[in-house]
Each structure stands twice: as structure tokens, then as C-alpha cells.
Design a protein around this motif. Structure first.
Motif, PDB file in Angstrom:
ATOM      1  N   ASN A   6       0.828  -1.196   0.000  1.00  0.00           N
ATOM      2  CA  ASN A   6       0.000   0.000   0.000  1.00  0.00           C
ATOM      3  C   ASN A   6       0.868   1.254   0.000  1.00  0.00           C
ATOM      4  O   ASN A   6       0.622   2.205  -0.746  1.00  0.00           O
ATOM      5  N   ASN A   7       1.918   1.261   0.841  1.00  0.00           N
ATOM      6  CA  ASN A   7       2.826   2.400   0.900  1.00  0.00           C
ATOM      7  C   ASN A   7       3.567   2.568  -0.423  1.00  0.00           C
ATOM      8  O   ASN A   7       3.700   3.674  -0.951  1.00  0.00           O
ATOM      9  N   ASN A   8       4.059   1.456  -0.969  1.00  0.00           N
ATOM     10  CA  ASN A   8       4.819   1.502  -2.211  1.00  0.00           C
ATOM     11  C   ASN A   8       3.945   1.971  -3.362  1.00  0.00           C
ATOM     12  O   ASN A   8       4.374   2.730  -4.235  1.00  0.00           O
ATOM     13  N   ASN A   9       2.696   1.525  -3.363  1.00  0.00           N
ATOM     14  CA  ASN A   9       1.779   1.914  -4.428  1.00  0.00           C
ATOM     15  C   ASN A   9       1.494   3.410  -4.376  1.00  0.00           C
ATOM     16  O   ASN A   9       1.439   4.086  -5.413  1.00  0.00           O
ATOM     17  N   PHE A  10       1.321   3.956  -3.156  1.00  0.00           N
ATOM     18  CA  PHE A  10       1.091   5.396  -3.043  1.00  0.00           C
ATOM     19  C   PHE A  10       2.290   6.168  -3.571  1.00  0.00           C
ATOM     20  O   PHE A  10       2.136   7.140  -4.321  1.00  0.00           O
ATOM     21  N   GLU A  11       3.503   5.744  -3.188  1.00  0.00           N
ATOM     22  CA  GLU A  11       4.702   6.464  -3.624  1.00  0.00           C
ATOM     23  C   GLU A  11       4.876   6.410  -5.140  1.00  0.00           C
ATOM     24  O   GLU A  11       5.304   7.384  -5.759  1.00  0.00           O
ATOM     25  N   THR A  12       4.525   5.259  -5.746  1.00  0.00           N
ATOM     26  CA  THR A  12       4.598   5.156  -7.206  1.00  0.00           C
ATOM     27  C   THR A  12       3.649   6.151  -7.857  1.00  0.00           C
ATOM     28  O   THR A  12       4.028   6.908  -8.757  1.00  0.00           O
ATOM     29  N   ASN A  13       2.398   6.169  -7.401  1.00  0.00           N
ATOM     30  CA  ASN A  13       1.408   7.083  -7.980  1.00  0.00           C
ATOM     31  C   ASN A  13       1.772   8.538  -7.716  1.00  0.00           C
ATOM     32  O   ASN A  13       1.624   9.399  -8.593  1.00  0.00           O
ATOM     33  N   PHE A  14       2.244   8.815  -6.499  1.00  0.00           N
ATOM     34  CA  PHE A  14       2.655  10.170  -6.132  1.00  0.00           C
ATOM     35  C   PHE A  14       3.800  10.625  -7.035  1.00  0.00           C
ATOM     36  O   PHE A  14       3.797  11.736  -7.573  1.00  0.00           O
ATOM     37  N   GLY A  15       4.779   9.735  -7.225  1.00  0.00           N
ATOM     38  CA  GLY A  15       5.911  10.059  -8.081  1.00  0.00           C
ATOM     39  C   GLY A  15       5.502  10.275  -9.523  1.00  0.00           C
ATOM     40  O   GLY A  15       5.959  11.217 -10.183  1.00  0.00           O
ATOM     41  N   LEU A  16       4.618   9.417 -10.040  1.00  0.00           N
ATOM     42  CA  LEU A  16       4.182   9.556 -11.427  1.00  0.00           C
ATOM     43  C   LEU A  16       3.331  10.807 -11.622  1.00  0.00           C
ATOM     44  O   LEU A  16       3.368  11.432 -12.690  1.00  0.00           O
ATOM     45  N   ASP A  17       2.572  11.196 -10.598  1.00  0.00           N
ATOM     46  CA  ASP A  17       1.823  12.458 -10.679  1.00  0.00           C
ATOM     47  C   ASP A  17       2.785  13.640 -10.786  1.00  0.00           C
ATOM     48  O   ASP A  17       2.565  14.573 -11.569  1.00  0.00           O
ATOM     49  N   ILE A  18       3.849  13.609  -9.986  1.00  0.00           N
ATOM     50  CA  ILE A  18       4.860  14.671 -10.066  1.00  0.00           C
ATOM     51  C   ILE A  18       5.527  14.646 -11.435  1.00  0.00           C
ATOM     52  O   ILE A  18       5.725  15.683 -12.076  1.00  0.00           O
ATOM     53  N   PHE A  19       5.854  13.438 -11.907  1.00  0.00           N
ATOM     54  CA  PHE A  19       6.470  13.260 -13.222  1.00  0.00           C
ATOM     55  C   PHE A  19       5.647  13.905 -14.325  1.00  0.00           C
ATOM     56  O   PHE A  19       6.142  14.684 -15.137  1.00  0.00           O
ATOM     57  N   THR A  20       4.371  13.515 -14.359  1.00  0.00           N
ATOM     58  CA  THR A  20       3.472  14.001 -15.408  1.00  0.00           C
ATOM     59  C   THR A  20       3.409  15.518 -15.409  1.00  0.00           C
ATOM     60  O   THR A  20       3.444  16.164 -16.464  1.00  0.00           O
ATOM     61  N   SER A  38      12.672  11.668  -6.075  1.00  0.00           N
ATOM     62  CA  SER A  38      12.546  10.713  -4.977  1.00  0.00           C
ATOM     63  C   SER A  38      11.166  10.843  -4.350  1.00  0.00           C
ATOM     64  O   SER A  38      10.957  11.696  -3.476  1.00  0.00           O
ATOM     65  N   PRO A  39      10.206  10.021  -4.779  1.00  0.00           N
ATOM     66  CA  PRO A  39       8.871  10.077  -4.165  1.00  0.00           C
ATOM     67  C   PRO A  39       8.926   9.849  -2.659  1.00  0.00           C
ATOM     68  O   PRO A  39       8.229  10.512  -1.892  1.00  0.00           O
ATOM     69  N   PHE A  40       9.771   8.906  -2.232  1.00  0.00           N
ATOM     70  CA  PHE A  40       9.862   8.575  -0.813  1.00  0.00           C
ATOM     71  C   PHE A  40      10.369   9.757   0.009  1.00  0.00           C
ATOM     72  O   PHE A  40       9.809  10.097   1.056  1.00  0.00           O
ATOM     73  N   LEU A  41      11.434  10.403  -0.448  1.00  0.00           N
ATOM     74  CA  LEU A  41      12.026  11.490   0.328  1.00  0.00           C
ATOM     75  C   LEU A  41      11.136  12.731   0.341  1.00  0.00           C
ATOM     76  O   LEU A  41      11.051  13.431   1.352  1.00  0.00           O
ATOM     77  N   VAL A  42      10.469  13.010  -0.775  1.00  0.00           N
ATOM     78  CA  VAL A  42       9.528  14.137  -0.800  1.00  0.00           C
ATOM     79  C   VAL A  42       8.348  13.837   0.119  1.00  0.00           C
ATOM     80  O   VAL A  42       7.914  14.693   0.900  1.00  0.00           O
ATOM     81  N   GLU A  43       7.839  12.611   0.043  1.00  0.00           N
ATOM     82  CA  GLU A  43       6.735  12.209   0.915  1.00  0.00           C
ATOM     83  C   GLU A  43       7.144  12.310   2.383  1.00  0.00           C
ATOM     84  O   GLU A  43       6.373  12.787   3.229  1.00  0.00           O
ATOM     85  N   ALA A  44       8.366  11.872   2.701  1.00  0.00           N
ATOM     86  CA  ALA A  44       8.839  11.914   4.084  1.00  0.00           C
ATOM     87  C   ALA A  44       8.884  13.342   4.613  1.00  0.00           C
ATOM     88  O   ALA A  44       8.478  13.617   5.749  1.00  0.00           O
ATOM     89  N   LYS A 287       6.799  23.574  -5.933  1.00  0.00           N
ATOM     90  CA  LYS A 287       5.671  24.341  -5.388  1.00  0.00           C
ATOM     91  C   LYS A 287       4.457  24.306  -6.307  1.00  0.00           C
ATOM     92  O   LYS A 287       3.353  23.935  -5.882  1.00  0.00           O
ATOM     93  N   THR A 288       4.634  24.694  -7.560  1.00  0.00           N
ATOM     94  CA  THR A 288       3.503  24.757  -8.492  1.00  0.00           C
ATOM     95  C   THR A 288       2.862  23.391  -8.673  1.00  0.00           C
ATOM     96  O   THR A 288       1.631  23.259  -8.711  1.00  0.00           O
ATOM     97  N   ILE A 289       3.693  22.356  -8.757  1.00  0.00           N
ATOM     98  CA  ILE A 289       3.181  20.999  -8.956  1.00  0.00           C
ATOM     99  C   ILE A 289       2.404  20.527  -7.734  1.00  0.00           C
ATOM    100  O   ILE A 289       1.312  19.959  -7.854  1.00  0.00           O
ATOM    101  N   LEU A 290       2.941  20.764  -6.543  1.00  0.00           N
ATOM    102  CA  LEU A 290       2.240  20.350  -5.324  1.00  0.00           C
ATOM    103  C   LEU A 290       0.915  21.096  -5.178  1.00  0.00           C
ATOM    104  O   LEU A 290      -0.083  20.523  -4.720  1.00  0.00           O
ATOM    105  N   GLU A 291       0.894  22.354  -5.575  1.00  0.00           N
ATOM    106  CA  GLU A 291      -0.369  23.106  -5.543  1.00  0.00           C
ATOM    107  C   GLU A 291      -1.392  22.464  -6.475  1.00  0.00           C
ATOM    108  O   GLU A 291      -2.574  22.339  -6.135  1.00  0.00           O
ATOM    109  N   LYS A 292      -0.950  22.032  -7.657  1.00  0.00           N
ATOM    110  CA  LYS A 292      -1.856  21.372  -8.601  1.00  0.00           C
ATOM    111  C   LYS A 292      -2.364  20.045  -8.052  1.00  0.00           C
ATOM    112  O   LYS A 292      -3.468  19.607  -8.382  1.00  0.00           O
ATOM    113  N   TYR A 377      12.255   4.555  -3.525  1.00  0.00           N
ATOM    114  CA  TYR A 377      13.175   5.626  -3.151  1.00  0.00           C
ATOM    115  C   TYR A 377      13.361   6.631  -4.286  1.00  0.00           C
ATOM    116  O   TYR A 377      13.344   7.841  -4.065  1.00  0.00           O
ATOM    117  N   PHE A 378      13.584   6.115  -5.489  1.00  0.00           N
ATOM    118  CA  PHE A 378      13.792   6.986  -6.643  1.00  0.00           C
ATOM    119  C   PHE A 378      13.043   6.418  -7.836  1.00  0.00           C
ATOM    120  O   PHE A 378      12.866   5.206  -7.957  1.00  0.00           O
TER     121      PHE A 378
END
Length: 385
Positions: A6-20, A38-44, A287-292, A377-378
Motif C-alpha cells: 500500500n505504501n509503495n503503491n502510493f509512492e509510485t502514484n505520487f511520483g508519477l503524478d509529479i512526473f506528469t 525521490s517520491p519517498f524522500l519528498v513524501e517523508a 511548489k507549483t506541482i504540489l499546488e496542482k 526511493y527513486f
């Protein structure tokens, strides 16, 4: 669902959202840039901010980071502490050089307990600095990057004068392959950047590497997993679309797939593996991406960081000026580290493939993730040279 998945899946989706959003933000250059985050480090870092927040700011962070997947705050802090330890304390050859900082202007006072939690569980330093002038910020960023990553050069955009708070997350991952490539088999090979652009680049070759492999028919792709030395749980997962122009479509499909599920489908196979040597030094403002993505209260005057600031603080409002992110990665015959292997004379590799053997030929854009069972992690993609 397994909590780790569950944690890994969230980080993958979170990272891909940032990517997109990074691709969209950079326009045409986004599709043609090598990226790593790094989805993990940003999430942390954002989860740590949650512990320092209160009211609607805390509610927003909890919802957007899906922190309800943890039974309580102590369990959440232990998750990040454990996975940071897994990548920073494995062995002398495994090292995550990181700089995780929460800077607040000297007009504020930090809560001492928050500072202790930040460092103990998140390897993050929360500190007061003079942020009133952008020149001070520029020097501060350069000093931090020089001390941790040994890289003082940065194009990170510093916020304007009168900044009240700033977040910095920078990292450089180094580790050796469990099965290193031979430098004497490396040579030049054509990499298809696009349908009308082909470049001859240094690539690593192993005709019979025994690794985890799977053909992902539903994704029209194939994947291979290269383990790192000293820790068989941390590996680089490489996913290659079968179509030379299929990376964008692949990354959209990955949003619906758990990377752990892909790993579970893999079997040990003898694989003909061809992989480019590559270096990525990527930095950006988030910043702009996180706001979106719905993180809006962090950056406004209505932010509430009651538990981050000292109880004696006159106000709990602490608008974050920006979240700056930088990641460096160097992949070569030895692993993910600066190469110490003496370069061999380049050779031109044959185009022949033994069709009876499994093969992974990364001669066009591909996706990668450095991960273990618990955390991503990355993640990044390589599209050009």
C-alpha cells in the motif's frame, strides 16, 4: 492489501503524478529530458510537516498523503525511519548522501521537540536562518549542496526577498551492483532517442546475466530487476516499452499498477542485457506541482504550523515559499556511483540477438525505479543522450 504494498503503491502514484506535471510544466523540453525524483524522500518531508501542522493544514496533508493508511503517527514515523535506515546504514558501499532541510526565518522560533523528531525519524534538520534576502538563500543552498552532495552548482530558483520558510530535499544514491558489468564488454551502440534521432552511446553488455525478468504483455513492455550489493532487497527495476515511442503510454499505465506486483511476477532468467551508462543531475521547484496536486494551504498565509513553532510564537502561520528538489545518479558498470573502472576502448556492438534467449535491450527511452518491498526511493526515465 499488504501495508508495505500500500505504501509503495502510493509512492509510485505520487511520483508519477509529479512526473506528469513536470513534463507538462517544462513543455516540449519535458518530453525530452532525463528525469529523476525521490517520491519517498519528498513524501517523508511532507509527512514531517504534517507532524508540525495543525487544523486545516494538518487535515489537507493527511488527506493528500493518504496518511490514514498508518494506524497512528508513531507508526508513520517508524515507517520512514526504518526505510531511511535501510538505504543509509546497509554497508559502507551503500550510501544515500542527502540534505533534507526545513529552513525558517530567524524571526521565528522552532519547537525543540519537533526538531528532535525531525532528525531522529526523518534525518531532517529544522533550523533558523536569515531568509530575508534572496542572496542569502542562494549562498545557503550552495553551502548545503556542497557539504552533502559535493556539488555547489545549482540552477534552483531562490524565492524572492522576505521568505519565511523554505524546504530543501537533495540526494545522491551510491551503491554497487550485486552482479557488476564487465567494462571490457562495454561499447558503442545506437540509442533511438526518437523516430528521426539516433545516437551512438556507451552501453553495458552482459550476454547471460541471471536476473529477475518478466514480459509484461498487458503493458506491451518488459522488465528486469538488478539487485544491489549487500542488500538483496534494494534493486533497480527497469521497465522498457516494446515500442520505441511507447514511454509516455507506459508511464500512464504504471499509475494503475503496483510495482511490487510487477516484481512478484518476475522469474529468474538468463537474460541478454544491454543498458546505457547514464548520469542524471536533475533539480526542480515543486511548489507549483504540489499546488496542482492539492497541497494549497502549505504555501498560503492561512497555513497553520502550531506544532512546528515554539509555543511562545506570536503566530502559527508560516507560509512555505517553495519546496526545492535535487537528485543525482550515475549508473555505470560498477553500479550507481562514480566510476572507478578504467575505461576500455569503445567497440561497436553487433545488432544480433539470439531470439531463443530472453533479452532486455534498452536502446530507446525507458523507465526505472530504485526500490525495495516497502518503499520507492527513486524513479526516473532516460530519454536522451
Amino acid at each position: 492489501m499488504d501495508p508495505a504494498n500500500n505504501n509503495n503503491n502510493f509512492e509510485t502514484n505520487f511520483g508519477l503524478d509529479i512526473f506528469t506535471n513536470l513534463i507538462k510544466q517544462n513543455g516540449a523540453d519535458g518530453d525530452n529530458s532525463n528525469l529523476i525524483i525521490s517520491p519517498f524522500l519528498v513524501e517523508a518531508l511532507l509527512a514531517l510537516l504534517y507532524l508540525g501542522s495543525d487544523g486545516k493544514t494538518a487535515e489537507e496533508l493527511k488527506a493528500k498523503l493518504q496518511l490514514q493508511r498508518f494506524p497512528n503517527n508513531a507508526n508513520m514515523a517508524s515507517y520512514f525511519a526504518g526505510n531511511l535506515a535501510a538505504i543509509t546504514q546497509t554497508s559502507p558501499d551503500t550510501q544515500l548522501e542527502m540534505c533534507s532541510k526545513i529552513f525558517i526565518d530567524e524571526q521565528y522560533d522552532l519547537d525543540v521537540e519537533f526538531q528532535k523528531i525531525a532528525y531522529k525519524y526523518f534525518l531532517t534538520q529544522a533550523e533558523k536562518q536569515s531568509l530575508s534576502h534572496s542572496k542569502n538563500l542562494e549562498d545557503l543552498l550552495k553551502n548545503c549542496l556542497q557539504q552533502t552532495l559535493k556539488k555547489s552548482h545549482t540552477n534552483l530558483h531562490c524565492p524572492a526577498d522576505n521568505c519565511k520558510a523554505l524546504l530543501l530535499m537533495a540526494a545522491n544514491f551510491r551503491n554497487k551492483w550485486f552482479l557488476p558489468f564487465s567494462a571490457y564488454r562495454s561499447g558503442l551502440y545506437d540509442f533511438h532517442v526518437s523516430s528521426d534521432c539516433v545516437k551512438s552511446i556507451p552501453m553495458m553488455l552482459d550476454n547471460e546475466m541471471f536476473v529477475k525478468f518478466v514480459e509484461l504483455k498487458e503493458m506491451d513492455a518488459r522488465a528486469v530487476e538488478l539487485p544491489y550489493e549487500h542488500d538483496d532487497e534494494i534493486s533497480m527495476l527497469l521497465i522498457l516499452p516494446n515500442k520505441r515511442d511507447g514511454l509516455r503510454e507506459l508511464e500512464e499505465k504504471l499509475k494503475e499498477v503496483n510495482l511490487s506486483t510487477i516484481s512478484e511476477q518476475m522469474q529468474m532468467e538468463s537474460v541478454q542485457l544491454l543498458l546505457p551508462k547514464f548520469q542524471i543531475d536533475f533539480e526542480c521547484s515543486l511548489k507549483t506541482i504540489l499546488e496542482k496536486l492539492g497541497f494549497s494551504l502549505l504555501f498560503g498565509e492561512d497555513s497553520n504550523f502550531k506544532n512546528l513553532l515554539s509555543p511562545q510564537s506570536a503566530s502559527t502561520s508560516l507560509p512555505i515559499a517553495d519546496v526545492l528538489h535535487k537528485v543525482c545518479l550515475d549508473v555505470n558498470e560498477s553500479g550507481s556511483e562514480s566510476s572507478t573502472v578504467e575505461a576500455s576502448k569503445p567497440i561497436v556492438i553487433s545488432n544480433c540477438i539470439d531470439t531463443r534467449q530472453k533479452f532486455f535491450r534498452a536502446d530507446h527511452p525507458f523507465f526505472f525505479a530504485i526500490r525495495n518491498r516497502d518503499a520507492t526511493y527513486f524513479m526516473g526515465h532516460v530519454v536522451k543522450f
